[in-house]
Design an enzyme around this catalytic site. Sequence first.
Site, PDB file in Angstrom:
ATOM      1  N   HIS A  18       3.378   4.292  -2.266  1.00  0.00           N
ATOM      2  CA  HIS A  18       3.227   5.097  -3.286  1.00  0.00           C
ATOM      3  C   HIS A  18       4.953   5.075  -4.467  1.00  0.00           C
ATOM      4  O   HIS A  18       3.974   4.620  -5.435  1.00  0.00           O
ATOM      5  CB  HIS A  18       4.190   6.954  -2.751  1.00  0.00           C
ATOM      6  CG  HIS A  18       3.063   6.991  -1.625  1.00  0.00           C
ATOM      7  ND1 HIS A  18       3.595   7.771  -0.789  1.00  0.00           N
ATOM      8  CD2 HIS A  18       1.075   7.123  -1.733  1.00  0.00           C
ATOM      9  CE1 HIS A  18       2.374   8.421   0.063  1.00  0.00           C
ATOM     10  NE2 HIS A  18       1.579   7.936  -0.203  1.00  0.00           N
ATOM     11  N   LYS A  42      -4.580  18.664   6.368  1.00  0.00           N
ATOM     12  CA  LYS A  42      -3.477  17.821   7.177  1.00  0.00           C
ATOM     13  C   LYS A  42      -2.279  19.256   7.142  1.00  0.00           C
ATOM     14  O   LYS A  42      -1.925  19.734   6.640  1.00  0.00           O
ATOM     15  CB  LYS A  42      -3.273  17.410   6.535  1.00  0.00           C
ATOM     16  CG  LYS A  42      -3.381  15.586   6.094  1.00  0.00           C
ATOM     17  CD  LYS A  42      -3.082  14.773   4.895  1.00  0.00           C
ATOM     18  CE  LYS A  42      -4.319  13.509   4.897  1.00  0.00           C
ATOM     19  NZ  LYS A  42      -3.134  12.772   3.743  1.00  0.00           N
ATOM     20  N   ARG A  95      -5.808   0.909   0.338  1.00  0.00           N
ATOM     21  CA  ARG A  95      -4.785   0.195   1.286  1.00  0.00           C
ATOM     22  C   ARG A  95      -6.144  -0.663   2.033  1.00  0.00           C
ATOM     23  O   ARG A  95      -5.940  -2.151   2.191  1.00  0.00           O
ATOM     24  CB  ARG A  95      -4.247   0.782   2.152  1.00  0.00           C
ATOM     25  CG  ARG A  95      -2.830   1.279   1.503  1.00  0.00           C
ATOM     26  CD  ARG A  95      -2.507   2.315   2.721  1.00  0.00           C
ATOM     27  NE  ARG A  95      -3.085   3.239   2.938  1.00  0.00           N
ATOM     28  CZ  ARG A  95      -2.371   4.202   3.872  1.00  0.00           C
ATOM     29  NH1 ARG A  95      -1.730   4.468   4.192  1.00  0.00           N
ATOM     30  NH2 ARG A  95      -3.652   5.109   4.306  1.00  0.00           N
ATOM     31  N   SER A 132       2.420   7.415   5.169  1.00  0.00           N
ATOM     32  CA  SER A 132       3.026   8.909   4.945  1.00  0.00           C
ATOM     33  C   SER A 132       2.610   8.728   6.765  1.00  0.00           C
ATOM     34  O   SER A 132       3.775   8.644   7.306  1.00  0.00           O
ATOM     35  CB  SER A 132       2.918   9.386   3.882  1.00  0.00           C
ATOM     36  OG  SER A 132       3.119   9.291   3.257  1.00  0.00           O
TER      37      SER A 132
END
Length: 163
Positions: A18, A42, A95, A132
């Site tokens: 990040h 989430k 990614r 994360s």
Amino acid sequence: MSTVAVVPGSFDPVTLGHLDVIERAAAIFDEVHVVVVHNPAKQAMLPIAQRVTLIEQAVADRALPPSIIVTSWSVGLLVDYCTDVGAKVLVKGVRSQVDVAYETPMAIVNRNLAGVETVFLLPDPAHAHVSSSLVRQVSSLGGDVAPYVPRAVAEYLLSQNSD
């Protein structure tokens, strides 16, 4: 005329990947807003205020430019925040093809709703495997997350796991 960009994310917690995206965005745009957003899909590990604090500490520790503003947004659409601050660009780190597939529909909708374009930045290969959720999992099992997160995050997670 300055160009304002927004780097949104849940940052739960912020990773070195990040920070790489934030730092590169700051080299491209005049002002960068790092916006911690609430993602109802989430289950968060860290409260939003703690995530903001950890990002601020990481930005300060790396001596990143003062043109980086860290804040949060939890009411309304992200493009509403962009409109409020005059941002015409969202910056997203991707990614893999999975990230691109997930982000593309949102990029199109954000452009249609408010004329906000999305720029995808590829990761530094050193951070391409880190997420994360991986950091949360390793940390919850007592593993060392220092290679994946800023110092402030590693110290905070270690203090939480030692309680």
